[in-house]
Design an enzyme around this catalytic site. Structure first.
Site, PDB file in Angstrom:
ATOM      1  N   TYR A  98      39.744  28.056  43.778  1.00 43.00           N
ATOM      2  CA  TYR A  98      40.457  28.823  44.814  1.00 43.00           C
ATOM      3  C   TYR A  98      40.231  30.320  44.584  1.00 43.00           C
ATOM      4  CZ  TYR A  98      44.556  31.261  46.756  1.00 43.00           C
ATOM      5  OH  TYR A  98      45.394  32.158  47.390  1.00 43.00           O
ATOM      6  N   SER A 146      43.431  37.721  46.989  1.00 43.34           N
ATOM      7  CA  SER A 146      44.510  37.373  46.058  1.00 43.34           C
ATOM      8  C   SER A 146      44.318  38.192  44.791  1.00 43.34           C
ATOM      9  CB  SER A 146      44.433  35.887  45.704  1.00 43.34           C
ATOM     10  OG  SER A 146      45.286  35.599  44.607  1.00 43.34           O
TER      11      SER A 146
END
Ligand SMILES: NC(=O)c1ccc[n+]([C@@H]2O[C@H](COP(=O)([O-])OP(=O)(O)OC[C@H]3O[C@@H](n4cnc5c(N)ncnc54)[C@H](O)[C@@H]3O)[C@@H](O)[C@H]2O)c1
Length: 254
Positions: A159, A145
């Site tokens: 996360y 990400s």
């Protein structure tokens, strides 16, 4: 020699998270490229339905990837059904948003690390072991990400830590397995318009501000990730390993 040979036709490709938003689009891309796709996700019915929608020759594998001990058997079953897999795309993942860093619990921490990082590592290990044992070259694409670099916002720090670790691990795997002909790269999406992006309490104004923060002035779509993922798996990317490809509409540039 053709310069534009994708070399993917007839290959077996494992896509995890393949009934999710990005995973399904990516699975469709590999099917279009002539691959046999092993559709791996939590729910068997959803996996079967996605595999059937891809056309003939694909198969669904309803699996909780956190069952680490079963991952070598999963790779074995796919090999029996569809032939030795030489491409693995690790897309399965979760985000558990919290209000801030103070409200993160141990359960939140473990849940995100178990699927995003631990399952990804051990599935990749089982996959690469079969390639090593059979002397077969292959390719792994790990979904990271943009938060791997930015660290994300306070509610998604854990996360994003898993995503940072995926990027780091991608480089270590790439270096370790390059002599075996196994390439390992990662894709870093930006802000993609999927359920994962929804933040509780988010207003239309928040969403518009998010869009304005992106130089290309729109959210990413699942299909924006197909070409780059198929490319990384293909012979067109044969000299690429250890890379992280930014697919963020310019949100981050690196
Ligand atoms: N949506 C975004 O804005 C965004 C941004 C950056 C990175 N990503 C990454 O892209 C990937 C796909 O995201 P998405 O938006 O398509 O999410 P999604 O929730 O639609 O897909 C994730 C899939 O992973 C599966 N999964 C979760 N836990 C599992 C388990 N234990 N076993 C098997 N399967 C499991 C889910 O069932 C789901 O189908 C994720 O790794 C995510 O972190 C997404």
């Amino acid at each position: 020699m053709s310069h534009l040979d994708w070399g993917l036709s007839g290959k077996t490709v494992i896509v995890t998270g393949a009934t999710g938003a990005i995973g399904r689009a990516v699975a469709e891309g590999f099917a279009e490229a002539g691959c046999r796709v092993a559709v791996v996700d939590r729910d068997q019915i959803a996996c079967d339905s996605t595999a059937n929608a891809l056309g003939g020759g694909h198969r669904g594998y309803g699996t909780d990837l956190r069952q680490i001990g079963q991952l070598p058997a999963l790779v074995g079953r796919i090999e029996t059904d569809l032939g030795l897999a030489s491409v693995l795309v690790n897309i399965a993942g979760i985000i558990l948003r919290t209000n801030d860093l103070f409200s993160v619990t141990e359960e939140d921490w473990d849940a995100q690390h178990d699927i995003n990082l631990k399952a990804l590592f051990f599935l990749t290990q089982a996959f690469a072991k079969r390639l090593a044992d059979t002397g077969t070259p292959g390719s792994v694409i790990n979904y990271s990400s943009q938060g791997a670099l930015s660290g994300g916002l306070s509610g998604s720090v854990v996360y994003n830590a898993t995503k940072g670790a995926i990027t780091t691990m991608t480089r270590g795997m790439a270096r370790s397995w390059a002599p075996l002909g196994i390439r390992v790269n990662s894709v870093a999406p930006g802000l993609v318009d999927t359920p994962m992006l929804k933040v509780p309490g988010q207003t239309e104004a928040d969403r518009e501000a998010m869009i304005r923060s992106i130089p290309m002035q729109r959210l990413g779509l699942p299909e924006d990730h197909v070409g780059v993922t198929v490319f990384l798996a293909s012979d067109m990317a044969r000299y690429m390993t250890g890379a992280m490809i930014n697919v963020s509409g310019g949100l981050l540039m690196y």
